[in-house]
Design a protein around this motif. Structure first.
Motif, PDB file in Angstrom:
ATOM      1  N   UNK A   1     -10.916   4.720   5.343  1.00  0.00           N
ATOM      2  CA  UNK A   1     -10.828   3.883   4.147  1.00  0.00           C
ATOM      3  C   UNK A   1      -9.622   4.294   3.311  1.00  0.00           C
ATOM      4  N   UNK A   2      -9.410   5.597   3.192  1.00  0.00           N
ATOM      5  CA  UNK A   2      -8.270   6.102   2.415  1.00  0.00           C
ATOM      6  C   UNK A   2      -6.938   5.616   2.990  1.00  0.00           C
ATOM      7  N   UNK A   3      -6.841   5.515   4.306  1.00  0.00           N
ATOM      8  CA  UNK A   3      -5.600   5.016   4.923  1.00  0.00           C
ATOM      9  C   UNK A   3      -5.331   3.566   4.501  1.00  0.00           C
ATOM     10  N   UNK A   4      -6.382   2.744   4.487  1.00  0.00           N
ATOM     11  CA  UNK A   4      -6.218   1.362   4.013  1.00  0.00           C
ATOM     12  C   UNK A   4      -5.834   1.351   2.532  1.00  0.00           C
ATOM     13  N   UNK A   5      -6.500   2.167   1.726  1.00  0.00           N
ATOM     14  CA  UNK A   5      -6.217   2.195   0.288  1.00  0.00           C
ATOM     15  C   UNK A   5      -4.797   2.689   0.003  1.00  0.00           C
ATOM     16  N   UNK A   6      -4.307   3.619   0.823  1.00  0.00           N
ATOM     17  CA  UNK A   6      -2.929   4.094   0.667  1.00  0.00           C
ATOM     18  C   UNK A   6      -1.944   2.957   0.956  1.00  0.00           C
ATOM     19  N   UNK A   7      -2.208   2.193   2.013  1.00  0.00           N
ATOM     20  CA  UNK A   7      -1.344   1.055   2.348  1.00  0.00           C
ATOM     21  C   UNK A   7      -1.379   0.013   1.234  1.00  0.00           C
TER      22      UNK A   7
END
Length: 128
Positions: free
Chosen positions: A42-48
């Motif tokens: 989820x954090x990877x999506x939020x970073x993007x």
């Protein structure tokens, strides 16, 4: 314009942070920010998402963006336009990407995403 994003998450606490590296005409803009408590995917999506919001805020939509991520799930979900587990995050990301002239998304190995990775690690330590 190039956008590199990465996320870092403490497994025990799920404290997360984003690293965002924007390269515009050879000039680097480095950003790090805390993310909501969540798992690493989820954090990877939020970073993007944070990276594309930053691009819109600073530069506007009239650009071609080369987006690099070391998250296979983000890259593959964007490519397919589908994610069973991260549909809300993917929809938000695709909506942001649709505002730019062209977005080319490319997965790259973690070893080639050092700048964004280091920024995410630094951002993670800010949340402690």
């Amino acid at each position: 314009m190039q956008l590199y994003t990465d996320a870092a998450t403490e497994p025990n606490t799920e404290h997360s942070a984003a690293g965002i590296l924007i390269i515009d005409n050879g000039q680097q803009h480095q950003l790090k920010q805390s993310l909501p408590t969540c798992d690493n995917h989820t954090a990877e999506f939020l970073a993007a998402i944070a990276g594309f919001k930053q691009l819109l805020d600073q530069y506007g939509p009239a650009h071609t963006i080369f987006f690099f991520t070391d998250s296979k799930i983000v890259a593959e979900s964007v490519s397919k336009g589908y994610s069973k587990s991260f549909n809300v995050e993917l929809h938000t990301l695709l909506h942001l990407q649709d505002q730019f002239q062209i977005v080319v998304t490319q997965w790259l190995p973690e070893s080639q995403n050092h700048g964004a990775h280091q920024l995410a690690q630094q951002g993670l330590h800010l949340t402690d």
